[in-house]
Design an enzyme around this catalytic site. Structure first.
Site, PDB file in Angstrom:
ATOM      1  N   GLU A   1       0.886  -1.175   0.000  1.00  0.00           N
ATOM      2  CA  GLU A   1       0.000   0.000   0.000  1.00  0.00           C
ATOM      3  C   GLU A   1       0.915   1.214   0.000  1.00  0.00           C
ATOM      4  OE1 GLU A   1      -2.607   0.836   3.375  1.00  0.00           O
ATOM      5  OE2 GLU A   1      -3.476   2.546   2.310  1.00  0.00           O
TER       6      GLU A   1
ATOM      7  N   ASP B   1       5.178   4.592   3.548  1.00  0.00           N
ATOM      8  CA  ASP B   1       4.945   6.035   3.672  1.00  0.00           C
ATOM      9  C   ASP B   1       6.208   6.624   4.299  1.00  0.00           C
ATOM     10  OD1 ASP B   1       2.023   7.782   3.758  1.00  0.00           O
ATOM     11  OD2 ASP B   1       3.759   8.699   4.754  1.00  0.00           O
TER      12      ASP B   1
ATOM     13  N   ASP C   1      -0.820  12.434  -2.598  1.00  0.00           N
ATOM     14  CA  ASP C   1      -0.926  13.896  -2.756  1.00  0.00           C
ATOM     15  C   ASP C   1      -1.097  14.227  -4.240  1.00  0.00           C
ATOM     16  OD1 ASP C   1      -0.467  14.728   0.027  1.00  0.00           O
ATOM     17  OD2 ASP C   1       1.446  13.725  -0.277  1.00  0.00           O
TER      18      ASP C   1
ATOM     19  N   ASP D   1      -9.723  11.098  -5.000  1.00  0.00           N
ATOM     20  CA  ASP D   1     -10.893  11.979  -5.030  1.00  0.00           C
ATOM     21  C   ASP D   1     -10.736  13.062  -6.095  1.00  0.00           C
ATOM     22  OD1 ASP D   1      -8.742  12.989  -3.252  1.00  0.00           O
ATOM     23  OD2 ASP D   1      -9.994  14.785  -3.329  1.00  0.00           O
TER      24      ASP D   1
END
Ligand SMILES: C[S@@+](CC[C@H](N)C(=O)[O-])C[C@H]1O[C@@H](n2cnc3c(N)ncnc32)[C@H](O)[C@@H]1O
Length: 229
Positions: free
Chosen positions: A58, A83, A132, A166
Site C-alpha cells: 500500500e 509512507d 498527494d 478523489d
C-alpha cells in the site's frame, strides 16, 4: 499533533518488530527496531514474514487502512504499508500489533526509493491510496511515468495496481499516463465508485482521507491496471 507526541510515536515505532526504516541514504539495508539492519531485497517473504505468500504494497499508506484491513481479510497474503511519515505509520502498526496480525508490515521510506529495497518481480500487487495530488508538479505524482516504470520493474508478470483518489485532475492525469504506457493496460476505471455496485468489495475499505473527502461530498475514483505480461 504536538512535537512531543510525534517524538513519542517515533520512539515507540523503533520498538515494533514489523516496522522497517531506511538505514543510510542510498543503501538497501533497512533498520528494524533499534538493533537490526537487514538487506531484504528478494527476501521479504521468507525473512520478514517467514512464508512464501504474495506481497502487496500500500503506497502513500498514511495510517495503513488498506494494508491492515486487507491483512485481516487475506491471511495468505503479506501486506506492506509504505509512507515517509512515521507518526502516521505508527497508527496502523499499532493496530496490527494489537490484533496480532503477522502478515502486515510497514516501511518508512520515500516511494521514489522503492527499487532500492525490493528485487525486480518481488511484488504481486500495489494499492495507491489517495496520494498527494501535486497540482503544479505532475512529475511528483505517484502515477507519473517515472513512478510507473519503477512499479513495472518491481511487479511480477500480470501484477496489478489499484489507484483510489478523489481529485478529478489527478485521476484524469493517471488514466492518460497509464494509457500512454505500453507496459500497462487498464482493466477497469470508474469516476464515482459508490454510484454503482462496487466492482471489488475491497473498495469499501475507507482510509482517513477518503472519509474526509466523502464528508465533503467528493466522489471517489478508482483505476485498476495490470502489467502487460
Ligand atoms: C493524502 S495522504 C493519504 C494517506 C492515506 N493513504 C489516506 O488515504 O488516508 C498522502 C500520504 O502520502 C505520503 N507521501 C507523500 N509523498 C511521499 C513520498 N514521496 N514517499 C512516501 N510517502 C509519501 C504522505 O506522507 C501522506 O501520508
Amino acid at each position: 499533533m504536538s512535537r512531543r507526541r510525534k517524538l513519542e510515536k517515533f520512539a515507540e515505532i523503533l520498538a515494533f518488530d514489523h516496522v522497517y526504516e531506511m538505514s543510510e541514504p542510498g543503501r538497501p539495508e533497512v533498520k528494524l527496531n533499534a538493533f537490526e539492519t537487514k538487506d531484504l531485497r528478494g527476501k521479504w517473504r521468507e525473512e520478514a514474514f517467514g512464508n512464501d505468500h504474495p506481497i502487496c504494497l500500500e503506497l502513500a499508506c498514511g495510517r495503513g487502512e488498506y494494508a491492515v484491513a486487507l491483512a485481516r481479510k487475506n491471511p495468505n497474503t503479506n501486506y506492506i504499508g509504505v509512507d515517509i511519515k512515521g507518526a502516521r505509520i505508527w497508527q496502523g502498526a499499532k493496530i496490527a500489533k494489537e490484533e496480532g496480525l503477522t502478515n502486515v508490515a510497514f516501511l518508512r521510506i520515500r516511494i521514489e526509493q522503492l527499487a532500492l529495497y525490493f528485487a525486480p518481480g518481488e511484488i504481486d500487487e500495489i494499492w495507491i491510496t489517495f496520494p498527494d495530488p501535486f497540482p503544479a508538479k505532475e512529475n511528483r505524482r505517484m502515477t507519473a511515468p517515472d513512478f510507473l516504470s519503477k512499479y513495472y520493474q518491481l511487479l511480477n508478470n500480470h501484477g496489478q495496481i489499484h489507484l483510489k483518489h478523489d481529485n478529478l485532475d489527478f485521476y484524469d492525469y493517471s488514466v492518460e499516463t497509464v494509457e500512454k504506457d505500453k507496459n500497462f493496460k487498464i482493466i477497469y476505471k470508474n469516476e464515482d465508485i459508490y454510484r454503482d455496485e462496487l466492482f471489488n468489495p475491497d473498495l469499501s475499505i475507507k482510509t482517513y482521507y477518503e472519509i474526509k473527502h466523502l464528508v465533503d461530498n467528493r466522489t471517489i475514483k478508482y483505476l485498476l491496471f495490470v502489467k502487460n505480461g
